[in-house]
Design an enzyme around this catalytic site. Structure first.
Site, PDB file in Angstrom:
ATOM      1  N   HIS A 160      10.091 -21.727 -11.146  1.00 25.63           N
ATOM      2  CA  HIS A 160      10.909 -22.792 -11.746  1.00 25.63           C
ATOM      3  C   HIS A 160      12.096 -22.241 -12.531  1.00 25.63           C
ATOM      4  O   HIS A 160      13.009 -22.980 -12.872  1.00 25.63           O
ATOM      5  CB  HIS A 160      10.043 -23.655 -12.675  1.00 25.63           C
ATOM      6  CG  HIS A 160       9.056 -24.509 -11.928  1.00 25.63           C
ATOM      7  ND1 HIS A 160       9.169 -25.867 -11.842  1.00 25.63           N
ATOM      8  CD2 HIS A 160       7.954 -24.183 -11.206  1.00 25.63           C
ATOM      9  CE1 HIS A 160       8.175 -26.350 -11.118  1.00 25.63           C
ATOM     10  NE2 HIS A 160       7.413 -25.342 -10.724  1.00 25.63           N
ATOM     11  N   ASP A 368      19.840 -21.446 -16.918  1.00 29.78           N
ATOM     12  CA  ASP A 368      18.776 -22.430 -16.717  1.00 29.78           C
ATOM     13  C   ASP A 368      18.424 -22.461 -15.231  1.00 29.78           C
ATOM     14  O   ASP A 368      19.341 -22.465 -14.392  1.00 29.78           O
ATOM     15  CB  ASP A 368      19.280 -23.822 -17.164  1.00 29.78           C
ATOM     16  CG  ASP A 368      18.156 -24.716 -17.679  1.00 29.78           C
ATOM     17  OD1 ASP A 368      17.015 -24.539 -17.220  1.00 29.78           O
ATOM     18  OD2 ASP A 368      18.428 -25.589 -18.514  1.00 29.78           O
TER      19      ASP A 368
HETATM   20  P1  ADP Z   1      12.970 -27.241 -19.241  1.00 28.96           P
HETATM   21  O1  ADP Z   1      12.092 -27.250 -18.017  1.00 28.96           O
HETATM   22  O2  ADP Z   1      13.553 -25.890 -19.556  1.00 28.96           O
HETATM   23  O3  ADP Z   1      12.342 -27.843 -20.439  1.00 28.96           O
HETATM   24  P2  ADP Z   1      14.561 -29.361 -17.949  1.00 28.96           P
HETATM   25  O4  ADP Z   1      15.849 -29.983 -18.384  1.00 28.96           O
HETATM   26  O5  ADP Z   1      14.530 -28.946 -16.534  1.00 28.96           O
HETATM   27  O6  ADP Z   1      14.268 -28.153 -18.946  1.00 28.96           O
HETATM   28  O7  ADP Z   1      13.369 -30.388 -18.163  1.00 28.96           O
HETATM   29  C1  ADP Z   1      13.134 -30.920 -19.402  1.00 28.96           C
HETATM   30  C2  ADP Z   1      12.283 -32.169 -19.266  1.00 28.96           C
HETATM   31  O8  ADP Z   1      11.821 -32.485 -20.552  1.00 28.96           O
HETATM   32  C3  ADP Z   1      13.093 -33.377 -18.763  1.00 28.96           C
HETATM   33  O9  ADP Z   1      12.288 -34.190 -17.952  1.00 28.96           O
HETATM   34  C4  ADP Z   1      13.473 -34.102 -20.050  1.00 28.96           C
HETATM   35  O10 ADP Z   1      13.531 -35.520 -19.935  1.00 28.96           O
HETATM   36  C5  ADP Z   1      12.352 -33.734 -20.976  1.00 28.96           C
HETATM   37  N1  ADP Z   1      12.904 -33.581 -22.332  1.00 28.96           N
HETATM   38  C6  ADP Z   1      13.691 -32.617 -22.805  1.00 28.96           C
HETATM   39  N2  ADP Z   1      13.998 -32.854 -24.091  1.00 28.96           N
HETATM   40  C7  ADP Z   1      13.386 -34.003 -24.427  1.00 28.96           C
HETATM   41  C8  ADP Z   1      13.285 -34.794 -25.602  1.00 28.96           C
HETATM   42  N3  ADP Z   1      13.897 -34.452 -26.739  1.00 28.96           N
HETATM   43  N4  ADP Z   1      12.558 -35.907 -25.558  1.00 28.96           N
HETATM   44  C9  ADP Z   1      11.932 -36.274 -24.447  1.00 28.96           C
HETATM   45  N5  ADP Z   1      11.971 -35.591 -23.310  1.00 28.96           N
HETATM   46  C10 ADP Z   1      12.686 -34.470 -23.296  1.00 28.96           C
HETATM   47  O1  F6P Z   2      11.063 -24.519 -16.944  1.00 27.49           O
HETATM   48  C1  F6P Z   2       9.962 -23.694 -17.107  1.00 27.49           C
HETATM   49  C2  F6P Z   2       8.855 -24.334 -17.905  1.00 27.49           C
HETATM   50  O2  F6P Z   2       7.756 -23.467 -17.952  1.00 27.49           O
HETATM   51  C3  F6P Z   2       8.421 -25.658 -17.336  1.00 27.49           C
HETATM   52  O3  F6P Z   2       7.549 -25.524 -16.255  1.00 27.49           O
HETATM   53  C4  F6P Z   2       7.841 -26.326 -18.533  1.00 27.49           C
HETATM   54  O4  F6P Z   2       7.795 -27.704 -18.422  1.00 27.49           O
HETATM   55  C5  F6P Z   2       8.790 -25.895 -19.623  1.00 27.49           C
HETATM   56  O5  F6P Z   2       9.255 -24.630 -19.234  1.00 27.49           O
HETATM   57  C6  F6P Z   2       8.132 -25.936 -20.985  1.00 27.49           C
HETATM   58  O6  F6P Z   2       7.358 -24.810 -21.181  1.00 27.49           O
HETATM   59  P1  F6P Z   2       5.979 -24.690 -21.963  1.00 27.49           P
HETATM   60  O7  F6P Z   2       4.895 -24.961 -20.967  1.00 27.49           O
HETATM   61  O8  F6P Z   2       5.990 -23.277 -22.431  1.00 27.49           O
HETATM   62  O9  F6P Z   2       5.983 -25.680 -23.071  1.00 27.49           O
END
Ligand code: ADP
Ligand code: F6P
Length: 458
Positions: A160, A368
């Site tokens: 991912h 990212d």
């Molecule tokens: P990562 O996997 O690094 O966390 P992504 O942007 O790919 O980043 O995915 C983040 C997920 O978490 C998205 O579905 C988003 O809606 C959710 N998310 C991120 N920040 C918040 C927040 N402050 N409140 C609710 N959901 C959040």
């Molecule tokens: O984007 C990588 C990831 O490991 C996601 O699979 C996961 O939702 C996010 O980071 C948050 O990570 P953690 O499981 O460490 O809270």
């Protein structure tokens, strides 16, 4: 997609949590679960993962037709593998070494042991003919370990997060072992073509693999290593954006913040890869240079605290909160606070209301794998309002060509991009949003899982 066999998902976290402190389990909302739940229901299947609580694993159970197989993780194992090897070695290394990765033999040994535990759990629950799909950087050794236990299975692996360039991957004392682990899969999926190419280069150099296009030959086996960009449930976010109650909430948010102010929205986990501090400095420059003021703009930063036991995350939080305080201290006008900072997670509907209320959305990570927030914003905006300012270092930049692209370290040009976003003409904004919506509509999360499983199915 072939219909024989079930799907066994192996991921660090289970797709369930205990509801409101009770003993009842509930499915957790989230992209991966949304994508795989319909497949798991249709063909049946299991999910192997950690429950999120240290200590002995709960007993296996079935929830909504999914066979849940918890893996145990003690406090010490968590410390060494999740906080240590995964989040203090692999995470920074794979994100362009934005923070210096730490290398520890003790973390590595524990990572090997815990990966072996996941492989054994998966081997015990996979039936002949099942497809096994292993996820992410916490479990890179599981494909080869599982193959050693169950050579007849079809095994997929999806990373991912980004795969690093050869020069950085070379730092890893266990680079060959990690590659051998991933090469145990039949299909190795990445977010972008560039990640898949970097993997092939590393496999050639450090594991003696031969490659031609997306086909790798490792010993007697052929492996596909290709891009399968993850996505979101477009229809669900589109529906939220059209929901009258969500729209009403968006109107209320605009009214509360003052309709005369342009809303600049940012939503992230509070991770140092997300560039939150760079973007706050960009807004500070806009305020200082007079391009905007607290009377005509507001930046809303929603930041969910994450991985707080890892030192770099605590430091990053202090940096971000220090910047918010300094900017607000200097630029607040009576009843006009320039940065609204939420240190918490918002529920889906509330998040959608903020997406709808925004004039510009800033998604400016330093690196990212994909960034789903950018896709969620686009899917919510059926009104074709809102402009996306997107880092060229997010995987999503390969698909969301209607965004204003920025290099987040180039703060001067990012200032220009954000000013351009909030001053954009209606016609251009609509054209750009419409283009991005087509891309996400065509390529939603169901298309992602179908394509990957299609490549994996015999
Ligand atoms: P990562 O996997 O690094 O966390 P992504 O942007 O790919 O980043 O995915 C983040 C997920 O978490 C998205 O579905 C988003 O809606 C959710 N998310 C991120 N920040 C918040 C927040 N402050 N409140 C609710 N959901 C959040
Ligand atoms: O984007 C990588 C990831 O490991 C996601 O699979 C996961 O939702 C996010 O980071 C948050 O990570 P953690 O499981 O460490 O809270």
């Amino acid at each position: 997609m072939g219909t024989r066999g079930r799907l066994v998902v192996v991921a660090n976290r289970l797709p369930v949590h205990r509801s409101g402190g009770s003993d009842r389990w509930e499915i957790s909302p989230g992209g991966l679960v949304t994508a795989l739940e319909p497949v798991l229901r249709a063909r049946g299947g299991a999910w192997v993962g950690w429950s999120g609580t240290p200590g002995r694993a709960p007993r296996p159970f079935v929830l909504d037709g999914i066979d849940i197989r918890p893996v145990s993780m003690s406090d010490n194992e968590l410390k060494l593998t999740y906080h240590g090897m995964s989040n203090a070695t692999l995470w920074p290394l794979y994100h362009d070494a934005i923070r210096t990765p730490e290398f520890s033999g003790a973390w590595w040994s524990e990572y090997v042991r815990v990966n072996q535990r996941f492989a054994e759990k998966a081997a015990a629950c996979a039936k002949p003919g099942d497809l096994v799909w292993i996820h992410d950087f916490h479990l890179q050794l599981v494909p080869a370990m599982l193959r050693a236990l169950r050579p007849e299975l079809r095994i997929g692996f999806f990373l991912h997060i980004p795969f690093p360039p050869e020069e950085l991957f070379a730092w890893l004392p266990w680079r060959r072992e990690i590659l051998e682990g991933m090469l145990g899969a039949d299909v190795v999926g990445f977010q972008t073509r560039s990640d898949a190419r970097k993997f092939a280069t590393a496999a050639r150099r450090f594991a003696g693999t031969r490659s031609s296009g997306s086909t790798l030959r490792h010993g007697a086996r052929c492996i596909i290593a290709d891009a399968f960009p993850i996505s979101i449930d477009f229809k669900a976010f589109d529906a939220l954006g059209r929901d009258p109650i969500v729209r009403q909430r968006a109107t209320l948010i605009r009214e509360r913040l003052d309709p005369a102010r342009k809303i600049i929205l940012c939503v992230d986990r509070l991770d140092y890869t997300k560039g939150i501090d760079h973007r706050l400095r960009v807004y500070e420059r806009m305020l200082r240079g007079g391009a905007v003021s607290a009377d005509d703009s507001v930046l809303v930063q929603v930041a969910v605290p994450t991985r707080d036991k890892v030192a770099e995350y605590a430091t990053q939080r202090a940096t971000v909160e220090g910047l918010v305080g300094a900017i607000n201290g200097e630029f607040t006008r009576l009843a006009r606070v320039p940065v609204h900072y939420f240190s918490r997670s918002l529920r889906h509907r509330e998040l959608a209301a903020y997406y709808l209320a925004a004039d510009a959305m800033l998604v400016t990570p330093l690196r990212d794998g994909m960034n789903l927030v950018a896709k969620e914003f686009v899917a919510t905006r059926s009104d074709l309002g809102g402009v996306l300012v997107l880092s060229e270092f997010a995987g999503a930049s390969q698909e969301l060509r209607g965004a204003i692209m920025v290099n987040p370290r180039d703060e001067d040009r990012t200032v220009e991009a954000v000013v351009g976003a909030i001053r954009m003409t209606d016609a251009e904004r609509r054209r750009r949003m419409s283009r991005m919506r087509s891309a996400v509509r065509r390529h939603d999360v169901f298309n992602w899982s179908d394509t990957f499983l299609g490549a994996l199915a015999p």
